[in-house]
Design a protein around this motif. Sequence first.
Motif, mmCIF file in Angstrom:
data_model
loop_
_atom_site.group_PDB
_atom_site.id
_atom_site.type_symbol
_atom_site.label_atom_id
_atom_site.label_comp_id
_atom_site.label_asym_id
_atom_site.label_seq_id
_atom_site.Cartn_x
_atom_site.Cartn_y
_atom_site.Cartn_z
ATOM 1 N N LEU A 224 44.861 40.000 58.211
ATOM 2 C CA LEU A 224 44.486 38.759 57.536
ATOM 3 C C LEU A 224 43.038 38.835 57.031
ATOM 4 N N LYS A 225 42.167 39.331 57.867
ATOM 5 C CA LYS A 225 40.755 39.434 57.493
ATOM 6 C C LYS A 225 40.572 40.394 56.302
ATOM 7 N N LEU A 226 41.242 41.527 56.364
ATOM 8 C CA LEU A 226 41.149 42.503 55.272
ATOM 9 C C LEU A 226 41.726 41.937 53.971
ATOM 10 N N TYR A 227 42.875 41.275 54.116
ATOM 11 C CA TYR A 227 43.515 40.662 52.943
ATOM 12 C C TYR A 227 42.567 39.646 52.308
ATOM 13 N N ALA A 228 42.015 38.747 53.134
ATOM 14 C CA ALA A 228 41.180 37.663 52.612
ATOM 15 C C ALA A 228 39.975 38.252 51.883
ATOM 16 N N GLU A 229 39.335 39.225 52.487
ATOM 17 C CA GLU A 229 38.134 39.794 51.874
ATOM 18 C C GLU A 229 38.466 40.484 50.546
ATOM 19 N N HIS A 230 39.523 41.263 50.551
ATOM 20 C CA HIS A 230 39.953 41.959 49.336
ATOM 21 C C HIS A 230 40.270 40.949 48.219
ATOM 22 N N HIS A 231 41.001 39.904 48.585
ATOM 23 C CA HIS A 231 41.410 38.904 47.603
ATOM 24 C C HIS A 231 40.203 38.117 47.069
ATOM 25 N N PHE A 232 39.313 37.705 47.963
ATOM 26 C CA PHE A 232 38.145 36.936 47.530
ATOM 27 C C PHE A 232 37.269 37.770 46.591
ATOM 28 N N ILE A 233 37.077 39.024 46.934
ATOM 29 C CA ILE A 233 36.235 39.886 46.094
ATOM 30 C C ILE A 233 36.842 40.009 44.691
ATOM 31 N N LEU A 234 38.155 40.109 44.635
ATOM 32 C CA LEU A 234 38.817 40.193 43.329
ATOM 33 C C LEU A 234 38.571 38.923 42.504
ATOM 34 N N GLU A 235 38.808 37.755 43.122
ATOM 35 C CA GLU A 235 38.576 36.499 42.393
ATOM 36 C C GLU A 235 37.099 36.367 42.006
ATOM 37 N N GLU A 236 36.221 36.733 42.916
ATOM 38 C CA GLU A 236 34.784 36.585 42.651
ATOM 39 C C GLU A 236 34.331 37.542 41.543
ATOM 40 N N THR A 237 34.936 38.709 41.478
ATOM 41 C CA THR A 237 34.613 39.655 40.407
ATOM 42 C C THR A 237 35.013 39.075 39.050
ATOM 43 N N TYR A 238 36.204 38.488 38.991
ATOM 44 C CA TYR A 238 36.642 37.840 37.745
ATOM 45 C C TYR A 238 35.690 36.707 37.369
ATOM 46 N N MET A 239 35.295 35.919 38.361
ATOM 47 C CA MET A 239 34.427 34.769 38.077
ATOM 48 C C MET A 239 33.072 35.218 37.527
ATOM 49 N N GLN A 240 32.529 36.285 38.108
ATOM 50 C CA GLN A 240 31.230 36.792 37.626
ATOM 51 C C GLN A 240 31.380 37.374 36.224
ATOM 52 N N LEU A 241 32.425 38.170 36.059
ATOM 53 C CA LEU A 241 32.670 38.840 34.788
ATOM 54 C C LEU A 241 32.836 37.847 33.639
ATOM 55 N N LEU A 242 33.535 36.764 33.920
ATOM 56 C CA LEU A 242 33.838 35.777 32.882
ATOM 57 C C LEU A 242 32.827 34.632 32.845
ATOM 58 N N GLU A 243 31.798 34.735 33.702
ATOM 59 C CA GLU A 243 30.800 33.660 33.814
ATOM 60 C C GLU A 243 31.498 32.306 33.971
ATOM 61 N N TYR A 244 32.410 32.280 34.902
ATOM 62 C CA TYR A 244 33.200 31.083 35.177
ATOM 63 C C TYR A 244 32.272 29.938 35.589
ATOM 64 N N PRO A 245 32.361 28.787 34.914
ATOM 65 C CA PRO A 245 31.381 27.724 35.183
ATOM 66 C C PRO A 245 31.409 27.150 36.611
ATOM 67 N N HIS A 246 32.541 27.231 37.287
ATOM 68 C CA HIS A 246 32.623 26.646 38.644
ATOM 69 C C HIS A 246 32.524 27.713 39.736
ATOM 70 N N ARG A 247 31.928 28.865 39.371
ATOM 71 C CA ARG A 247 31.973 29.967 40.338
ATOM 72 C C ARG A 247 31.173 29.686 41.614
ATOM 73 N N ASP A 248 30.042 28.966 41.506
ATOM 74 C CA ASP A 248 29.241 28.734 42.715
ATOM 75 C C ASP A 248 30.031 27.945 43.761
ATOM 76 N N GLU A 249 30.667 26.859 43.341
ATOM 77 C CA GLU A 249 31.417 26.051 44.319
ATOM 78 C C GLU A 249 32.635 26.819 44.832
ATOM 79 N N HIS A 250 33.228 27.642 43.970
ATOM 80 C CA HIS A 250 34.395 28.417 44.394
ATOM 81 C C HIS A 250 33.978 29.471 45.443
ATOM 82 N N ILE A 251 32.883 30.139 45.190
ATOM 83 C CA ILE A 251 32.407 31.157 46.134
ATOM 84 C C ILE A 251 31.959 30.493 47.439
#
Length: 121
Positions: A37-64
């Motif tokens: 579960l811990k490995l899954y969560a970290e892997h998944h969060f990093i993926l979403e966070e990478t997309y958010m940074q890459l796309l300069e997603y406006p709500h990325r701070d609250e999401h992270i």
Amino acid sequence: MRKTSDIIWQDTQHQVLFELIGRIKEVPFDPDILIQLKLYAEHHFILEETYMQLLEYPHRDEHIEAHDRFRSELEAMLETDPTMHESLQVSLSDFLYKWLKLHVLGIDKKLEDFVLKSSVK
Ligand SMILES: [Fe+2]
Ligand SMILES: [Fe+2]
């Protein structure tokens, strides 16, 4: 970054979370599931966070910040006495169901809509 024609990665990964919750509730309890579960969560969060940074997603701070709260709550749960696994099974599955309802079906869906409208999918 994976290139797919739609945002399959997100739904597929959220499906893994459903499966992990099912396994957390199994008797006898398998403590290895906590590591998965811990490995899954970290892997998944990093993926979403990478997309958010890459796309300069406006709500990325609250999401992270929400991901960070999950990380610390999960960490605290994993530090509980492993012999108390029956109460851990209940509290952890409740915690993950709430996460699915509020985060996955809430702000993750907003991120998905944003990614789908972008050129990077
Ligand atoms: Fe997610
Ligand atoms: Fe998320």
